[in-house]
Design a protein around this motif. Sequence first.
Motif, short mmCIF file in Angstrom:
data_model
loop_
_atom_site.label_atom_id
_atom_site.label_comp_id
_atom_site.label_asym_id
_atom_site.label_seq_id
_atom_site.Cartn_x
_atom_site.Cartn_y
_atom_site.Cartn_z
N LEU A 137 5.04 26.98 11.17
CA LEU A 137 6.38 26.45 12.01
C LEU A 137 7.49 26.61 11.10
O LEU A 137 8.64 26.97 11.55
CB LEU A 137 6.16 24.99 11.91
CG LEU A 137 5.87 24.51 13.40
CD1 LEU A 137 5.55 22.93 13.58
CD2 LEU A 137 7.01 24.73 14.47
N GLY A 138 7.36 26.45 9.81
CA GLY A 138 8.45 26.79 8.69
C GLY A 138 8.84 28.07 8.81
O GLY A 138 9.94 28.42 8.92
N ASN A 139 8.13 28.99 8.86
CA ASN A 139 8.35 30.41 9.05
C ASN A 139 9.07 30.76 10.48
O ASN A 139 10.15 31.60 10.41
CB ASN A 139 7.10 31.49 9.00
CG ASN A 139 6.67 31.38 7.56
OD1 ASN A 139 7.32 31.16 6.58
ND2 ASN A 139 5.22 31.72 7.53
N VAL A 140 8.58 30.01 11.49
CA VAL A 140 8.87 30.28 12.72
C VAL A 140 10.48 29.76 12.80
O VAL A 140 11.32 30.32 13.58
CB VAL A 140 8.13 29.75 13.92
CG1 VAL A 140 8.67 29.85 15.22
CG2 VAL A 140 6.69 30.83 14.05
N GLU A 141 10.80 28.60 12.31
CA GLU A 141 11.94 28.11 12.51
C GLU A 141 13.09 29.06 12.11
O GLU A 141 14.03 29.20 12.46
CB GLU A 141 12.01 26.71 11.82
CG GLU A 141 11.49 25.57 12.47
CD GLU A 141 11.00 24.39 11.70
OE1 GLU A 141 11.28 24.33 10.56
OE2 GLU A 141 10.67 23.39 12.45
#
Length: 366
Positions: A144-148
């Motif tokens: 999620l951190g990367n996708v954000e």
Amino acid sequence: MSLSVGIVGLPNVGKSTLFNALTKNEVLMANYPFATIDPSVGVIPVPDGRLKTLAEISGSNEIIPAVVEFMDIAGLVKGASAGEGLGNKFLANIRETDMIAEVVRIFEDSDIHHVTGEVDPMGDIEVINLELIMADAETIAKRLGNVERDVKAGKKEAVTEKALLERLMPHMESGQLANSFPFTDEERKIIKGMHLLTMKKFLYVCNKKQDAFNLDEQNDERWQELVAFFEQTGSQYVTVDAGMEHELKDMSDEEKNDFRREYGAQGSGVESLIRACYHELGLMSYFTTGPEETRAWTVPIGSTGPQAGGAIHSDFQTKYIRAQVVTFDDLVQAGSRAVARDTGKLRTEGKEYIVQDGDVIEFLHS
């Protein structure tokens, strides 16, 4: 196609005993956690009596069965997802497998210590599954951190993935496996690359013990609770006496049958386990047979002729022209391929044909 099954469970539930029974090999067994530190791997034939019959018809020199690879993974403990015990290593080994065979102890024996101090199969399942769920939740959080960051960069596909992960996270945090989440086909493609542990197929292996207090035989409340869980979650399970199967591993088939009859055992638990793994993964076997060899090939149920041919060689898929097919039963009844052809049982199939379990096939390619 290769098929790998990871045998997991708490310490002292019978994982290594079961593995030994499957492989007919000895690995270290001990009545304490972490007796099996590095995973042992065994390649196990899928029991199929049809192979011997086909080999007799064709006069084959060799029989080559379909196989399943079993990996004996050291016992998980509470806190494995946070690195307790040898948790990180165990989780990495599980990630390499196609499915999980989760061994659950359903017998009481004061001589065999249970890591929690009491036999509680549902408690065992909750500990193991929670560790796998927590490991997956960490994977999702990192993703999620990367996708954000990708969303902020204006990448459209990242918006879709972010929305999916934000829906999936509460599902995991509520203690449910990822494989029970209602993914669309498109969402499954997105999530596949994350290699989540709980997206794998699960098969529960209920391990009992000869002459012990077995929860299933006594219809104990703990067994009733376990069966209710299987029914509510749609989970598949088999019951095995790993110790008995281990004792039988060096006996002839006739001796095994006599032993099982004496103790009232209903068939081979090991064979049931292997077949259940095959079934749970949606796999089947078709055969090729001739003077040189009779062989079983593993393919997903629903495979077309070219897809099934690809299990033998890529040319059989990309350069597929047609296949000559006869069912196992028809070939046995005919007694030979020639008679099957003369009686109209041997037929020619094109690229759209859906291969059936037990088909005996000869491929023609350019």
